[in-house]
Design an enzyme around this catalytic site. Structure first.
Site, short mmCIF file in Angstrom:
data_model
loop_
_atom_site.label_atom_id
_atom_site.label_comp_id
_atom_site.label_asym_id
_atom_site.label_seq_id
_atom_site.Cartn_x
_atom_site.Cartn_y
_atom_site.Cartn_z
N ASP A 13 0.87 -1.16 0.00
CA ASP A 13 0.00 0.00 0.00
C ASP A 13 0.92 1.22 0.00
OD1 ASP A 13 -2.42 1.61 0.48
OD2 ASP A 13 -1.59 1.85 2.49
N ASP A 50 -0.18 5.24 0.75
CA ASP A 50 -0.47 6.24 1.78
C ASP A 50 -0.64 5.59 3.14
OD1 ASP A 50 -0.41 8.15 -0.19
OD2 ASP A 50 -2.58 8.28 -0.42
#
Length: 212
Positions: free
Chosen positions: A7, A9
């Protein structure tokens, strides 16, 4: 070969203040309470957020305004990579890792340029799949593009929706950058820095018990 799917952010890049600022500006444009809008945005996708906080507004207009604000933030906002991210990404074998994000690829590339992080050959963004996290589709798409089997993939996440996405894809999931473990993760690290040697060991190690 082992693969690592990240991932972005909250996992590799600290964008919390940026996201809060973007949503606050968006809320101001529509005369809405910024805190309420941000709380809603944290647990839902943009179109779902608009339906809850601004049901009388054209969602396409709402999305266009949000995109405008996000693009401006990529150009002018202050971004920082989490401690350990540069060492980690530079230490992974080429072709062994990918980014899986609910954002859009051009913004991810902009943020990576701003922070000096290397960009992998595979980025699965919001436009690449019909269903985003917590659907397994984003992580499965990344595995396919890397030529990887789900069982050979490690997902590194910070949020419940991403953790569920990785688990539903049949992958090992490790959580980072949270004081307590997200439900379902196979391993938990309070910071990305703590996880770096373990992720690098996973990527270079033999096939076997990735969850240990």
């Amino acid at each position: 070969m082992k693969y690592v799917l990240f991932d972005v952010d909250g996992t590799l890049i600290d964008a919390v203040s940026n996201q809060r600022r973007v949503w606050a500006t968006w809320a101001q444009r529509y005369g809405l309470d910024a805190d309420e809008v941000y709380r809603t945005a944290l647990r839902s996708r943009p179109m779902e957020t608009f339906a809850q906080v601004a049901p009388d507004r054209d969602p396409r207009e709402c999305l266009a305004v949000l995109h405008e604000l996000e693009d401006e933030d990529v150009r002018t906002g202050v971004y920082a990579a989490f401690d350990g991210a540069p060492d980690l990404l530079h230490g992974l074998p080429p072709g062994s890792w990918a980014l899986v994000t609910s954002n859009y690829e051009h913004r991810v590339r902009g943020r990576f340029r701003r922070t000096g992080l290397p960009v992998p050959g595979v980025i699965v963004d919001a436009a690449a799949v019909e269903e985003g996290k917590p659907s397994p589709d984003p992580y499965l798409r990344a595995a396919t593009r890397l030529g990887a089997e789900p069982g050979d993939c490690l997902v590194v996440e910070d949020a419940p929706s991403g953790v569920r996405s990785g688990l539903r894809a049949g992958m090992t999931v490790w959580g980072v950058n949270a004081p307590t473990a997200v439900e379902g993760v196979h391993r938990h690290f309070g910071t990305l820095r703590e996880a770096v040697p373990h992720i690098l060991a996973f990527a270079s190690g033999p096939q076997g018990n990735a969850a240990a």
